[in-house]
Design a protein around this motif. Sequence first.
Motif, short mmCIF file in Angstrom:
data_model
loop_
_atom_site.label_atom_id
_atom_site.label_comp_id
_atom_site.label_asym_id
_atom_site.label_seq_id
_atom_site.Cartn_x
_atom_site.Cartn_y
_atom_site.Cartn_z
N CYS A 149 0.85 -1.19 0.00
CA CYS A 149 0.00 0.00 0.00
C CYS A 149 0.89 1.24 0.00
O CYS A 149 1.78 1.35 0.84
CB CYS A 149 -0.89 -0.01 1.24
SG CYS A 149 -1.92 1.45 1.45
N TYR A 190 -7.37 -0.84 -4.29
CA TYR A 190 -6.58 -0.50 -5.48
C TYR A 190 -7.09 -1.31 -6.67
O TYR A 190 -7.56 -2.44 -6.52
CB TYR A 190 -5.10 -0.84 -5.25
CG TYR A 190 -4.42 0.03 -4.22
CD1 TYR A 190 -3.71 1.16 -4.59
CD2 TYR A 190 -4.49 -0.31 -2.86
CE1 TYR A 190 -3.08 1.95 -3.64
CE2 TYR A 190 -3.86 0.48 -1.91
CZ TYR A 190 -3.16 1.60 -2.30
OH TYR A 190 -2.54 2.39 -1.36
N ILE A 237 -2.53 4.18 -12.25
CA ILE A 237 -1.52 3.15 -12.00
C ILE A 237 -0.77 2.84 -13.28
O ILE A 237 0.46 2.69 -13.28
CB ILE A 237 -2.18 1.88 -11.43
CG1 ILE A 237 -2.81 2.17 -10.04
CG2 ILE A 237 -1.16 0.76 -11.32
CD1 ILE A 237 -1.80 2.53 -8.98
#
Length: 247
Positions: A188, A228, A234
């Motif tokens: 994370c 996520y 990303i």
Amino acid sequence: MKPIFEAEFRFYAELNDFLAPPQHHHSLPYRFAGHPGIKDPIEVFGVPHTEVELIIVNGLTVRFDYQLRPGDRVSVYPIFKTLNITPEIQLRAAPAPRFVIDVNLGKLAKHLRLLGFDCLYRNDYHDREIVAIAADNQRIVLTRDRRLLFAKRIDHGYWVRAVKSDQQVIEVLSRFNLYGLIAPFARCILCNGKLALVDKQDVLELLEPKTKLYYEIFYRCTECQQIYWNGSHIENMQRHFKELLTG
């Protein structure tokens, strides 16, 4: 009055970063009384012990507990990046790639977590906390404050030379030979907790409508529960780092 003796020191490669410019790549005299441990004069010259990998005195390898003698010729080397040296002459065991990062390197911490590395970081860490964490949990200190690395309890540490975070990432990956350990979606970026695959149905009520529609694979932090998925942000970060890592 104790007699004064003299030894000669020479620092190699990037260890010269810690010396005054006139001292770079020169043999340097060191005057002393008694028999000081060799780590003390190394740090008197401004070189943190954490940056030193190999010490040779009069052609023989020694450890930090070696006591300096009159006329000693001392060669001090940094971490070897491409050359393996035998365990018998190493000053310390090779560290695991686990870090504690000082308050000046928040972006570096985030980027290293994105690449899957275990990085403890808070923007309110005091130096004494960093030293305790490094010593108690066998973590490598990453810092822009070279003075921090003089703490006796720190075994492994690195003074990050670069100012920009992108260059800092490359510097750390190279310094600790981490390229083969990169593992996106392992940590994370907010709390450093481990990420785990989670069924979409278990997080469905937490997702925005477009996220529900376009994405199927999700991860959740086992510590802070942050969700996520492999969205455009990303993908952009991964592309950015791929460009950095391939030059």
